[in-house]
Scaffold this active site. Structure first.
Site, short mmCIF file in Angstrom:
data_model
loop_
_atom_site.label_atom_id
_atom_site.label_comp_id
_atom_site.label_asym_id
_atom_site.label_seq_id
_atom_site.Cartn_x
_atom_site.Cartn_y
_atom_site.Cartn_z
N GLU A 81 0.82 -1.21 0.00
CA GLU A 81 0.00 0.00 0.00
C GLU A 81 0.86 1.26 0.00
O GLU A 81 0.54 2.25 -0.68
CB GLU A 81 -0.94 0.00 1.20
CG GLU A 81 -2.09 -0.97 1.08
CD GLU A 81 -2.98 -0.68 -0.12
OE1 GLU A 81 -3.27 0.50 -0.38
OE2 GLU A 81 -3.38 -1.64 -0.81
N CYS B 282 -12.07 1.79 -15.39
CA CYS B 282 -12.56 3.17 -15.24
C CYS B 282 -11.36 4.10 -15.10
O CYS B 282 -11.17 4.77 -14.09
CB CYS B 282 -13.48 3.27 -14.02
SG CYS B 282 -14.40 4.83 -13.92
N CYS C 247 -16.09 2.31 -20.99
CA CYS C 247 -17.47 2.40 -20.46
C CYS C 247 -18.39 1.31 -21.00
O CYS C 247 -19.28 0.84 -20.29
CB CYS C 247 -18.05 3.78 -20.79
SG CYS C 247 -17.22 5.14 -19.96
N CYS D 21 -18.20 -1.72 -18.88
CA CYS D 21 -18.33 -1.45 -17.45
C CYS D 21 -19.57 -2.13 -16.86
O CYS D 21 -20.69 -1.96 -17.37
CB CYS D 21 -18.39 0.05 -17.22
SG CYS D 21 -18.58 0.49 -15.48
N CYS E 204 -24.50 4.56 -13.92
CA CYS E 204 -23.45 5.57 -13.87
C CYS E 204 -24.00 6.92 -14.33
O CYS E 204 -24.38 7.09 -15.49
CB CYS E 204 -22.27 5.15 -14.74
SG CYS E 204 -20.93 6.35 -14.78
#
Length: 349
Positions: A40, A195, A202, A205, A211
């Site tokens: 991370e 994305c 899209c 997606c 959306c």
């Protein structure tokens, strides 16, 4: 937002993750707290493909929290060298020592104690807890902000406190009841691979039916960009001095600021200051320095234009000897030191 919308969001992301997410990342096998934490930190403002080899070398050198805590900062920075944003490495090292001193050599499984460690904020703490232990915590990195901004049609730069607060609320509302480790990874993968900031896919997606940005034709404008201004420029004279043995004179950077605590070449703001430094530390003629090609480097808040000068077969004055912040280093020894990436590139050419 209805409970059905909440459930649909997380369920669709998990379904997408099962077929299209990343399942072979080194920190996923195993998802141990130390490995998750390290990944991370490394992934902050850095792409996965860049991080993987650094992660593998770092874990090989420092396999757990006690090993990292016992290492010197120089050794840690050497393993980090080239990855950039070196405050991450310094904070990682400091946090490991706190974990040894206060938490028995382990990362604490407690949100407040995690956030109290250097370099760990709310999102990073949530990512560690959800991936390492499966605890129900949300994250809000750049990928998640982009997805939420488009899915919910949120205007305003996500760095603004009011916008960020709204996104945290939505991120928490979307949390599933189970599979937190997979869901956290799914969010990051979805924003990084589908994305995306530019040219998002899209039509592929799984969230497209709900959306707002897609429905209103606002995909390209969301999330709202940070108000921009031209980056200022700074000039620096870089002194590349070699002695008769071919060793290079390195100087440790200050403990704060750009490239803090790394070894680098001596630097001055202009030739007058550089000449004074040269004359105090070295025997030779400053004006006989060979001008090397300009070395540009862009930081997040300014552009640095470095002008290297090179001298060979120089001798040092006594002030250089026995000095913790100045040392002659063989070229073979450069690999064992943490050096700023553009300086390492200059020295390796």
């Amino acid at each position: 937002m209805s409970s059905a919308q909440q459930d649909a969001f997380s369920a669709r992301l998990l379904g997408w993750f099962d077929t299209s997410g990343r399942h072979d990342l080194p920190w996923q096998h195993p998802r141990a707290p130390y490995r998750v934490w390290l990944s991370e930190i490394m992934l902050q403002q850095t792409q996965v493909k860049t991080v993987i080899p650094y992660f593998e070398r770092f874990v090989a050198a420092f396999p757990d929290v006690p090993a990292l805590a016992a290492a010197s900062l120089d050794d840690v920075l050497a393993q980090w060298s080239g990855l950039g944003y070196y405050a991450r490495a310094r904070n990682l090292h400091a946090a490991a020592r706190i974990c040894v001193e206060q938490h028995g050599g382990d990362l604490p499984r407690d949100f407040d104690k995690l956030v109290a460690l250097p370099g760990i904020g709310r999102s990073t703490a949530g990512a560690i807890l959800s991936q390492a232990w499966g605890d129900r915590f949300s994250i809000l990195d750049g990928n998640v902000k982009r997805v939420l901004a488009r899915y919910h049609g949120i205007s305003g730069w996500p760095g603004l406190p009011a916008v960020e607060k709204q996104m945290w609320t939505l991120a928490e509302q979307h949390l599933p009841a189970t599979r937190m480790a997979d869901y956290t990874q799914a969010q990051m993968d979805f924003g990084a691979t589908l994305c995306t900031r530019h040219d998002p896919a899209c039509m592929l997606c799984v969230l497209q039916d709900d959306c707002v940005a897609l429905r209103e034709g606002r995909v390209e404008e969301l999330p709202t960009s940070k108000p921009g201004k031209p980056l200022p420029e700074r000039i620096a004279v870089i002194l590349l001095a070699e002695n008769e043995q071919g060793q290079i004179l390195l100087q440790r950077r200050p403990p704060v600021g750009i490239w803090a605590s790394l070894w680098s070449l001596p630097e001055a703001a202009d030739h007058e200051i550089a000449r004074d430094w040269f004359q105090r530390h070295l025997h030779g003629d400053y004006d006989h320095g060979e001008a090397l090609p300009e070395l540009p480097h862009v930081f997040s808040h300014y552009k640095l234009r470095m002008h290297p000068l090179r001298w060979q077969a120089l001798a040092a004055r006594d002030v250089v000897r026995d000095n913790d912040d100045l040392r002659w280093v063989d070229r073979a020894g450069l690999k064992s030191l943490g050096l700023p990436a553009p300086i390492r590139k200059l020295l390796e050419n």
